[in-house]
Design a protein around this motif. Structure first.
Motif, PDB file in Angstrom:
ATOM      1  N   UNK A 185      43.346  -2.454  -2.828  1.00 46.62           N
ATOM      2  CA  UNK A 185      44.182  -1.352  -3.484  1.00 46.62           C
ATOM      3  C   UNK A 185      45.464  -2.230  -4.543  1.00 46.62           C
ATOM      4  N   UNK A 186      45.159  -3.421  -4.243  1.00 49.28           N
ATOM      5  CA  UNK A 186      46.723  -4.174  -5.394  1.00 49.28           C
ATOM      6  C   UNK A 186      46.109  -5.395  -5.355  1.00 49.28           C
ATOM      7  N   UNK A 187      46.643  -5.976  -6.011  1.00 52.88           N
ATOM      8  CA  UNK A 187      46.435  -7.773  -6.913  1.00 52.88           C
ATOM      9  C   UNK A 187      47.775  -8.141  -8.082  1.00 52.88           C
ATOM     10  N   UNK A 188      47.621  -9.354  -7.974  1.00 57.19           N
ATOM     11  CA  UNK A 188      48.387  -9.460  -8.772  1.00 57.19           C
ATOM     12  C   UNK A 188      48.076 -11.417  -9.319  1.00 57.19           C
ATOM     13  N   UNK A 189      48.457 -11.956 -10.032  1.00 52.34           N
ATOM     14  CA  UNK A 189      47.941 -12.993 -10.451  1.00 52.34           C
ATOM     15  C   UNK A 189      49.708 -13.386 -11.254  1.00 52.34           C
ATOM     16  N   UNK A 190      49.234 -14.808 -10.459  1.00 52.82           N
ATOM     17  CA  UNK A 190      50.699 -15.782 -10.410  1.00 52.82           C
ATOM     18  C   UNK A 190      51.311 -16.004 -11.640  1.00 52.82           C
ATOM     19  N   UNK A 191      52.553 -16.513 -11.988  1.00 55.27           N
ATOM     20  CA  UNK A 191      53.147 -16.918 -13.098  1.00 55.27           C
ATOM     21  C   UNK A 191      52.451 -18.040 -14.463  1.00 55.27           C
ATOM     22  N   UNK A 192      52.204 -18.575 -13.069  1.00 55.56           N
ATOM     23  CA  UNK A 192      51.817 -19.660 -13.946  1.00 55.56           C
ATOM     24  C   UNK A 192      50.319 -19.147 -14.044  1.00 55.56           C
ATOM     25  N   UNK A 193      49.235 -18.423 -13.572  1.00 55.22           N
ATOM     26  CA  UNK A 193      47.907 -18.032 -13.844  1.00 55.22           C
ATOM     27  C   UNK A 193      46.871 -18.769 -12.862  1.00 55.22           C
ATOM     28  N   UNK A 194      47.385 -19.441 -12.438  1.00 51.47           N
ATOM     29  CA  UNK A 194      46.826 -20.501 -11.660  1.00 51.47           C
ATOM     30  C   UNK A 194      46.565 -19.720  -9.670  1.00 51.47           C
ATOM     31  N   UNK A 195      46.553 -18.497  -9.569  1.00 49.74           N
ATOM     32  CA  UNK A 195      45.885 -17.926  -8.185  1.00 49.74           C
ATOM     33  C   UNK A 195      46.311 -16.769  -8.695  1.00 49.74           C
ATOM     34  N   UNK A 196      45.120 -15.938  -7.383  1.00 49.58           N
ATOM     35  CA  UNK A 196      45.040 -14.737  -7.944  1.00 49.58           C
ATOM     36  C   UNK A 196      45.006 -14.066  -6.415  1.00 49.58           C
ATOM     37  N   UNK A 197      45.944 -12.928  -5.955  1.00 49.88           N
ATOM     38  CA  UNK A 197      45.718 -12.311  -4.967  1.00 49.88           C
ATOM     39  C   UNK A 197      45.024 -11.274  -4.507  1.00 49.88           C
ATOM     40  N   UNK A 198      43.939 -10.360  -3.235  1.00 46.45           N
ATOM     41  CA  UNK A 198      43.838  -9.484  -4.001  1.00 46.45           C
ATOM     42  C   UNK A 198      43.895  -8.663  -2.511  1.00 46.45           C
ATOM     43  N   UNK A 199      44.276  -7.544  -2.717  1.00 46.61           N
ATOM     44  CA  UNK A 199      45.156  -6.862  -1.478  1.00 46.61           C
ATOM     45  C   UNK A 199      43.796  -5.631  -1.017  1.00 46.61           C
ATOM     46  N   UNK A 200      43.342  -5.233   0.547  1.00 47.12           N
ATOM     47  CA  UNK A 200      43.029  -4.353   0.719  1.00 47.12           C
ATOM     48  C   UNK A 200      43.394  -3.939   1.367  1.00 47.12           C
ATOM     49  N   UNK A 201      43.100  -2.695   2.406  1.00 51.79           N
ATOM     50  CA  UNK A 201      43.977  -1.753   3.679  1.00 51.79           C
ATOM     51  C   UNK A 201      43.831  -2.849   4.316  1.00 51.79           C
ATOM     52  N   UNK A 202      43.029  -3.828   4.712  1.00 49.40           N
ATOM     53  CA  UNK A 202      42.408  -4.289   6.324  1.00 49.40           C
ATOM     54  C   UNK A 202      43.599  -5.683   5.982  1.00 49.40           C
ATOM     55  N   UNK A 203      43.147  -6.389   4.696  1.00 45.27           N
ATOM     56  CA  UNK A 203      42.971  -8.107   4.299  1.00 45.27           C
ATOM     57  C   UNK A 203      44.115  -8.295   3.268  1.00 45.27           C
ATOM     58  N   UNK A 204      44.291  -9.452   2.497  1.00 46.64           N
ATOM     59  CA  UNK A 204      44.792 -10.391   1.509  1.00 46.64           C
ATOM     60  C   UNK A 204      43.934 -11.549   1.289  1.00 46.64           C
ATOM     61  N   UNK A 205      43.285 -11.385   0.058  1.00 49.49           N
ATOM     62  CA  UNK A 205      42.141 -12.419  -0.547  1.00 49.49           C
ATOM     63  C   UNK A 205      42.578 -13.548  -1.373  1.00 49.49           C
TER      64      UNK A 205
END
Length: 106
Positions: free
Chosen positions: A28-48
């Motif tokens: 349902x959502x996600x973001x790449x860090x400003x420096x490009x070195x980390x990714x977050x992906x969100x589901x309804x139950x968790x963040x990866x």
């Protein structure tokens, strides 16, 4: 200058099957860090989380299992983003007067 942030339209043509556990229509959502070195992906139950410091081949990275990171379940929680210094991330649920959660990166 790259197309990102240059006021140009960017077409995304690659797709990936994410290696995440979910019982819903996610992510349902996600973001790449400003420096490009980390990714977050969100589901309804968790963040990866994926460490992209060795490679910015995001499609290939997302084929690997992500690590679950702290997350307080929110009603209609569908957003995640890195903070301005990449030292943590925020989540926010939909609705009126929902709390904004900040998680410090460890």
């Amino acid at each position: 200058m790259s197309a990102w942030g240059a006021g140009s339209r960017v077409s995304v043509t690659s797709s990936a099957q994410l290696n995440i556990d979910s019982t819903q229509n996610d992510p349902v959502g996600g973001d790449i860090s400003l420096d490009g070195n980390a990714i977050l992906i969100k589901t309804h139950e968790a963040i990866y989380y994926w460490d992209a410091s060795r490679s910015h081949d995001y499609i290939a990275l997302l084929q690997q299992p992500g690590d679950k990171v702290p997350y307080i379940h929110e009603h209609q929680g569908e957003s995640v983003c890195w903070d301005a210094t990449d030292s943590g991330y925020y989540t926010l649920g939909e609705g009126k007067n929902e709390p904004l959660y900040h998680y410090v990166r460890v």
